[in-house]
Design a protein around this motif. Structure first.
Motif, mmCIF file in Angstrom:
data_model
loop_
_atom_site.group_PDB
_atom_site.id
_atom_site.type_symbol
_atom_site.label_atom_id
_atom_site.label_comp_id
_atom_site.label_asym_id
_atom_site.label_seq_id
_atom_site.Cartn_x
_atom_site.Cartn_y
_atom_site.Cartn_z
ATOM 1 N N THR A 184 -39.158 -50.709 26.350
ATOM 2 C CA THR A 184 -40.309 -50.240 27.128
ATOM 3 C C THR A 184 -41.195 -51.416 27.550
ATOM 4 O O THR A 184 -41.325 -52.418 26.842
ATOM 5 C CB THR A 184 -41.141 -49.239 26.303
ATOM 6 O OG1 THR A 184 -42.239 -48.785 27.105
ATOM 7 C CG2 THR A 184 -41.671 -49.880 25.036
ATOM 8 N N LEU A 196 -45.745 -42.493 23.183
ATOM 9 C CA LEU A 196 -44.287 -42.629 23.152
ATOM 10 C C LEU A 196 -43.789 -42.772 21.712
ATOM 11 O O LEU A 196 -42.829 -42.108 21.301
ATOM 12 C CB LEU A 196 -43.850 -43.833 23.982
ATOM 13 C CG LEU A 196 -42.362 -44.203 23.906
ATOM 14 C CD1 LEU A 196 -41.492 -43.081 24.462
ATOM 15 C CD2 LEU A 196 -42.087 -45.520 24.622
ATOM 16 N N CYS A 200 -41.364 -40.283 19.604
ATOM 17 C CA CYS A 200 -40.098 -40.787 19.055
ATOM 18 C C CYS A 200 -40.020 -40.562 17.543
ATOM 19 O O CYS A 200 -38.955 -40.234 17.005
ATOM 20 C CB CYS A 200 -39.933 -42.267 19.378
ATOM 21 S SG CYS A 200 -39.575 -42.616 21.113
#
Length: 299
Positions: A184, A196, A200
């Motif tokens: 990323t 994010l 995850c």
């Protein structure tokens, strides 16, 4: 003729030593007569090519064949008890395992047939019938135990195949998550990165929870014998889970920054509140004398 039949039954029982002497004494048969008849009968059976000998209508050789075959099969099952180390190896083991089921059914049917024959001997008054029936029931029970062992192993192989498939799917998804996290371009302090990483972390737990739980369940049922592949896969899942979860730090750092900022704000708020209380108290203490006339009150 009756004594010859009784001798045949004794030969079938396979008695030796003192047990044989006791039976011969009960029946009034000499040891030499027993030996002569046994030799003659065995010679005739051998010359006739008899593969299965029934002494006095008692199928002892059939019973011993079933017993010996059963012992061999159970020993092989114990010594080759494996659940594999992947779905493909477990499927191969399952394929070979299914070949054992018809053989086990045949052994059980043979043992049942022999048991019924020995029961008929008891009803006919054969002196060796009780002993034969007892032995036949023992073998019949052993064939049932063997069938149960096969059924249990078949169920475990089915579970192992499903476990390995789920585990491999989980590992593939973990690899994809790792790539997503490490590639990323989001800044390390951006809220988007924290979001994010939080997402995850939840996904990692969802992916690994089911296969790890199932793996431990299989180990609890099967024990340590033949389960090395399952154990290694569980350990690999746990290690990968820990490693990738360690990459998801942004949301934890963001929460830490928020908590620190909140604690700092609360601390300053408490200090301000304490100062206000102190200032108000000092002001009121200095204004206790309201004066005795208007000019003094204004002052």
């Amino acid at each position: 003729a009756r004594k010859d039949k009784q001798i045949g039954q004794l030969v079938g029982l396979g008695l030796k030593g003192q047990d044989l002497k006791n039976e011969l004494q009960k029946l009034g048969i000499t040891a030499q007569h027993y030996k002569d008849w046994r030799d003659v009968y065995n010679a005739r059976a051998a010359s006739a090519g008899a593969g299965k000998v029934s002494y006095g209508n008692i199928p002892f050789k059939d019973l011993r064949e079933v017993e010996d075959t059963l012992k061999e099969k159970r020993d092989v099952l114990r010594n080759t008890y494996q659940l594999g180390d992947s779905s493909s190896s477990a499927e191969l083991l399952q394929h070979e395992h299914k070949k054992l089921l018809p053989e086990a059914k045949q052994l059980q049917d043979r043992a049942l047939k022999i048991t019924k024959a020995t029961e008929q001997l008891v009803e006919s008054g054969c002196f060796a019938g009780d002993r034969a029936t007892e032995q036949a029931y023992t073998v019949l029970s052993a064939t049932s135990d063997y069938a149960a062992e096969l059924q249990q192993r078949g169920a475990l192989l089915e579970r192992a195949i499903d476990f390995f498939r789920k585990a491999q799917t989980a590992l593939t998804k973990l690899d994809q998550l790792e790539i997503q996290i490490t590639t990323t371009d989001l800044p390390s302090t951006s809220p988007q990165l924290a979001q994010l990483h939080e997402q995850c972390a939840r996904t990692i737990e969802e992916i690994t929870s089911s296969p790890i739980t199932e793996g431990y369940s299989i180990l609890d049922v099967a024990g340590t014998h033949g389960t090395d592949g399952v154990k290694r896969m569980v350990e690999e899942l746990e290690n990968r889970k820990i490693a990738i979860d360690a990459l998801c730090t942004a949301h934890k750092e963001e929460k830490l920054r928020i908590n620190q900022a909140l604690n700092s704000f609360l601390e300053q708020q408490n200090e301000l509140y304490a100062w206000l209380l102190s200032a108000a108290d000092a002001f009121l203490r200095g204004r206790q004398d309201m004066g005795s006339d208007l000019p003094m009150a204004k002052d």
